[in-house]
Motif scaffolding. Sequence first.
Motif, PDB file in Angstrom:
ATOM      1  N   ALA A  26       0.837  -1.206   0.000  1.00 52.04           N
ATOM      2  CA  ALA A  26       0.000   0.000   0.000  1.00 52.04           C
ATOM      3  C   ALA A  26       0.876   1.262   0.000  1.00 52.04           C
ATOM      4  CB  ALA A  26      -0.927  -0.007   1.211  1.00 52.04           C
ATOM      5  N   LEU A  27       1.970   1.222   0.737  1.00 55.16           N
ATOM      6  CA  LEU A  27       2.886   2.365   0.785  1.00 55.16           C
ATOM      7  C   LEU A  27       3.425   2.684  -0.609  1.00 55.16           C
ATOM      8  CD1 LEU A  27       4.529   4.528   2.253  1.00 55.16           C
ATOM      9  CD2 LEU A  27       6.193   2.738   2.845  1.00 55.16           C
ATOM     10  N   LYS A  28       3.802   1.664  -1.360  1.00 53.87           N
ATOM     11  CA  LYS A  28       4.307   1.883  -2.728  1.00 53.87           C
ATOM     12  C   LYS A  28       3.246   2.548  -3.604  1.00 53.87           C
ATOM     13  CE  LYS A  28       7.864  -1.610  -2.823  1.00 53.87           C
ATOM     14  NZ  LYS A  28       8.369  -2.851  -3.328  1.00 53.87           N
ATOM     15  N   LYS A  29       1.998   2.108  -3.495  1.00 55.04           N
ATOM     16  CA  LYS A  29       0.911   2.721  -4.268  1.00 55.04           C
ATOM     17  C   LYS A  29       0.716   4.187  -3.870  1.00 55.04           C
ATOM     18  CE  LYS A  29      -1.821  -1.446  -5.059  1.00 55.04           C
ATOM     19  NZ  LYS A  29      -3.068  -2.157  -4.726  1.00 55.04           N
ATOM     20  N   LEU A  30       0.783   4.452  -2.577  1.00 55.05           N
ATOM     21  CA  LEU A  30       0.595   5.816  -2.084  1.00 55.05           C
ATOM     22  C   LEU A  30       1.747   6.719  -2.524  1.00 55.05           C
ATOM     23  CD1 LEU A  30      -1.331   7.572  -0.470  1.00 55.05           C
ATOM     24  CD2 LEU A  30      -0.152   6.853   1.619  1.00 55.05           C
ATOM     25  N   GLU A  31       2.971   6.202  -2.459  1.00 60.61           N
ATOM     26  CA  GLU A  31       4.130   6.983  -2.919  1.00 60.61           C
ATOM     27  C   GLU A  31       4.036   7.276  -4.419  1.00 60.61           C
ATOM     28  OE1 GLU A  31       7.534   5.664   0.334  1.00 60.61           O
ATOM     29  OE2 GLU A  31       7.217   4.390  -1.434  1.00 60.61           O
ATOM     30  N   ALA A  32       3.577   6.308  -5.201  1.00 66.86           N
ATOM     31  CA  ALA A  32       3.403   6.522  -6.645  1.00 66.86           C
ATOM     32  C   ALA A  32       2.340   7.587  -6.899  1.00 66.86           C
ATOM     33  CB  ALA A  32       3.034   5.208  -7.334  1.00 66.86           C
ATOM     34  N   TRP A  33       1.266   7.549  -6.129  1.00 68.42           N
ATOM     35  CA  TRP A  33       0.206   8.548  -6.263  1.00 68.42           C
ATOM     36  C   TRP A  33       0.755   9.940  -5.964  1.00 68.42           C
ATOM     37  CZ3 TRP A  33      -2.239  12.211  -3.310  1.00 68.42           C
ATOM     38  CH2 TRP A  33      -3.457  12.706  -3.791  1.00 68.42           C
ATOM     39  N   LEU A  34       1.578  10.049  -4.917  1.00 69.40           N
ATOM     40  CA  LEU A  34       2.154  11.351  -4.559  1.00 69.40           C
ATOM     41  C   LEU A  34       3.080  11.872  -5.666  1.00 69.40           C
ATOM     42  CD1 LEU A  34       2.805  10.963  -0.729  1.00 69.40           C
ATOM     43  CD2 LEU A  34       1.295  12.621  -1.848  1.00 69.40           C
ATOM     44  N   LYS A  35       3.804  10.985  -6.322  1.00 75.19           N
ATOM     45  CA  LYS A  35       4.667  11.402  -7.434  1.00 75.19           C
ATOM     46  C   LYS A  35       3.847  11.974  -8.586  1.00 75.19           C
ATOM     47  CE  LYS A  35       8.604   8.441  -6.570  1.00 75.19           C
ATOM     48  NZ  LYS A  35       9.390   7.289  -6.991  1.00 75.19           N
ATOM     49  N   ASP A  36       2.643  11.439  -8.781  1.00 75.19           N
ATOM     50  CA  ASP A  36       1.764  11.924  -9.845  1.00 75.19           C
ATOM     51  C   ASP A  36       0.957  13.161  -9.439  1.00 75.19           C
ATOM     52  OD1 ASP A  36       2.585   9.878 -11.516  1.00 75.19           O
ATOM     53  OD2 ASP A  36       0.868   8.584 -11.045  1.00 75.19           O
ATOM     54  N   ASN A  37       0.881  13.434  -8.162  1.00 74.66           N
ATOM     55  CA  ASN A  37       0.117  14.573  -7.635  1.00 74.66           C
ATOM     56  C   ASN A  37       1.075  15.534  -6.953  1.00 74.66           C
ATOM     57  OD1 ASN A  37      -3.010  13.903  -7.905  1.00 74.66           O
ATOM     58  ND2 ASN A  37      -1.880  12.000  -7.558  1.00 74.66           N
ATOM     59  N   LYS A  38       1.809  16.237  -7.765  1.00 75.24           N
ATOM     60  CA  LYS A  38       2.931  17.050  -7.308  1.00 75.24           C
ATOM     61  C   LYS A  38       2.531  18.268  -6.468  1.00 75.24           C
ATOM     62  CE  LYS A  38       5.817  15.569 -11.183  1.00 75.24           C
ATOM     63  NZ  LYS A  38       6.228  14.376 -10.537  1.00 75.24           N
ATOM     64  N   GLN A  39       1.236  18.526  -6.330  1.00 73.51           N
ATOM     65  CA  GLN A  39       0.822  19.643  -5.472  1.00 73.51           C
ATOM     66  C   GLN A  39       0.994  19.315  -3.991  1.00 73.51           C
ATOM     67  OE1 GLN A  39      -1.317  17.706  -7.226  1.00 73.51           O
ATOM     68  NE2 GLN A  39      -3.373  17.753  -6.387  1.00 73.51           N
ATOM     69  N   TYR A  40       1.279  18.024  -3.686  1.00 74.91           N
ATOM     70  CA  TYR A  40       1.510  17.599  -2.302  1.00 74.91           C
ATOM     71  C   TYR A  40       2.954  17.174  -2.119  1.00 74.91           C
ATOM     72  CZ  TYR A  40      -3.536  17.597  -2.099  1.00 74.91           C
ATOM     73  OH  TYR A  40      -4.853  17.978  -2.157  1.00 74.91           O
ATOM     74  N   VAL A  41       3.526  17.549  -0.970  1.00 74.85           N
ATOM     75  CA  VAL A  41       4.910  17.224  -0.646  1.00 74.85           C
ATOM     76  C   VAL A  41       4.915  16.425   0.655  1.00 74.85           C
ATOM     77  CG1 VAL A  41       7.178  18.201  -0.064  1.00 74.85           C
ATOM     78  CG2 VAL A  41       5.704  19.367  -1.716  1.00 74.85           C
TER      79      VAL A  41
END
Length: 183
Positions: free
Chosen positions: A137-152
Amino acid sequence: MKIALIILVLVILGVILIGRNIYFVESAFNKTSAGKIEIKTIPEAKVIMSEMKGNYFNTKNSLFRSLFNYIQDNQVAMTVPVEAEIDSSSMKFYLGAKDRVKDLPDKRNVRVVTVPGRTVASIGIRGAYTKSNFDKALKKLEAWLKDNKQYVEAGAAYGVFWDAPFMPWFLKRSEVHIPVTKK
């Protein structure tokens, strides 16, 4: 044989129903649906916390037992969820409204602390509370964050567990949170 099967079914149903009663306790915040990713705000909270050395998944429920004994000794109501920092091996139980006003003492390896509010990226999980499920799940969440660059990312990922330990693995619900800030 038939009677044994009936007894087994009744025991399984009893465990499921008892476990589902956890949903009738006070909740610190709303659950993220299994498979869904969302940004949500976790409010400031008063918690009881226990820590150990090592990785959370290697503690063999020692943290849970310490906190469970504390809530029994101090007549604190169970709430959901339970939060666990994985690498630093700590676990937190949220205090409900009636218990937040109590003057609860620190005891043995349990401390009473206030956790500040925070914004998190959250992914919901269904299944056993295992390192492999957390990591996936962490890998999926990290991938999502890479695609949603408005969040750091603003902190380390941690686990959020919604069900009692005796809940059958296929019914358990959890989440992975990563603290974030908006650019």
